[in-house]
Design a protein around this motif. Sequence first.
Motif, PDB file in Angstrom:
ATOM      1  N   MET A   1       0.823  -1.200   0.000  1.00 19.74           N
ATOM      2  CA  MET A   1       0.000   0.000   0.000  1.00 19.74           C
ATOM      3  C   MET A   1       0.865   1.261   0.000  1.00 19.74           C
ATOM      4  O   MET A   1       0.573   2.222  -0.724  1.00 19.74           O
ATOM      5  N   LEU A   2       1.865   1.276   0.839  1.00 27.42           N
ATOM      6  CA  LEU A   2       2.729   2.470   0.902  1.00 27.42           C
ATOM      7  C   LEU A   2       3.418   2.709  -0.446  1.00 27.42           C
ATOM      8  O   LEU A   2       3.548   3.858  -0.904  1.00 27.42           O
ATOM      9  N   LEU A   3       3.868   1.605  -1.032  1.00 25.82           N
ATOM     10  CA  LEU A   3       4.536   1.763  -2.336  1.00 25.82           C
ATOM     11  C   LEU A   3       3.564   2.278  -3.384  1.00 25.82           C
ATOM     12  O   LEU A   3       3.902   3.130  -4.213  1.00 25.82           O
ATOM     13  N   ALA A   4       2.317   1.810  -3.331  1.00 27.29           N
ATOM     14  CA  ALA A   4       1.335   2.230  -4.318  1.00 27.29           C
ATOM     15  C   ALA A   4       0.988   3.697  -4.123  1.00 27.29           C
ATOM     16  O   ALA A   4       0.843   4.471  -5.088  1.00 27.29           O
ATOM     17  N   ILE A   5       0.818   4.054  -2.817  1.00 26.98           N
ATOM     18  CA  ILE A   5       0.490   5.461  -2.548  1.00 26.98           C
ATOM     19  C   ILE A   5       1.620   6.370  -2.996  1.00 26.98           C
ATOM     20  O   ILE A   5       1.416   7.423  -3.613  1.00 26.98           O
TER      21      ILE A   5
END
Length: 443
Positions: A1-5
């Motif tokens: 999720m962090l990478l996607a955000i």
Amino acid sequence: MLLAIGFGVFQMLKATKPEKQSPTVQERVWRVEVEPVELVRASPELELYGQVETPDLLRATASAAAWVTEVQVQDGDLVEKGQVLLRLDERDFLPRIAQVEAEIADLQAQIESEQNRFETDKLALEQERRLLELARQGVARQQRLKTQKVGAEQALDEAEQAEAQQQLAVSQREMNIADHPSRLRALQARLASAEARLLELELEYERATVRAPYDGIISRVAVTEGDQVSKGEALARLYAIDSLEIRARVPAPYQDELIAALRQGEPLTASTTIGGERLALTLDRLAGEADPSGVDALFQVQGDPAVLRLGQLLTVQLERPAREAVVAVPFRAVYGGGRLYVVEDGRMRGIDVESLGTREGDGDEERLLVQSDALAPGDALVTTHMPNAIEGLRVEIINDEALEGTAGGASEAVSDRTLGPAADAVPADAASSGLSAAGGRTR
């Protein structure tokens, strides 16, 4: 999720960043002055270096060995015709004249005596012949007496001796009469020689007083009062003012056109400057000899020749034969001795020209006369000298009024120009690098 955000935020920032505008290159325009091209008929001037000389240089010399008693002139004096320059002592001439006059008088007396002698000999010859005839009669008489045997032999011998002596006297008298013409011619020849010698001495005495044969200038006085001079020794030098002329060497490349002009009778004028004043000259003739470097030209003086001095060195401006369709341009407009630039559509266009010579323009400005079929009347000639002028350089004319009334006005030539930083001349660093001040490359 962090990478996607994180990736999504990066894409959003990338999509919304402001676009950087690319820099624009602005072509520089150089400010120049121009003048309209005028095709004229003009005579190129040729600068020569000449010297004042004269064919009438008088060298007054002593007519005989004598002492100088009087000197009335100095070097540089202006003299008039007949003016006394100097005198020699007359006592060195008069005794010799008196001696020859006495010799002439003696010869005249001898000739007169010879004439009297001739007349006397003619009269005496008649008497001598009569005496000879009497002597012959005496011999004949003594011969008759001897034949008659009444005369003595001695008397006959004496009569014959008297006859022979008288015959000898007659022969001597006849010889004297026959020699008279020879003796007379000899005396007359001696008299003629003495008279010629007298004329020579009188001429020497006349020339003991040296006078100016014409109006002139004394160029040298070689003696002073009290000097003893020998026959033929130089006393003074004098030249006629009106005979002064200027001899100047014409380089070989120009001599053919001058020869042609003289043959056609075309007058070629020249001038020189002396003490700030211009003196008019005329090409009179070319010297009889030439060498590989050229030929000497001889100029007559049209102005007052009294301002000249013999041997003076001068700079002569000779007007060569006139040429048609030439343009007088300032030297600052010439590049490399044979290239000009004109303004067309706001840009410089180079034109190769033929240099014909120089000519003094308005305001005593010396200009170069050039000729080219590519030059037309009214062309805007660039007169601002640019260190590295090139073909196609964009320019702005700053003296539009110079082209008023001519083809191709200044406003039309630069109507579509893009203005940049202006300058009166090309800076050396920008011109050498070919870059404008705005960062563009000139074309």
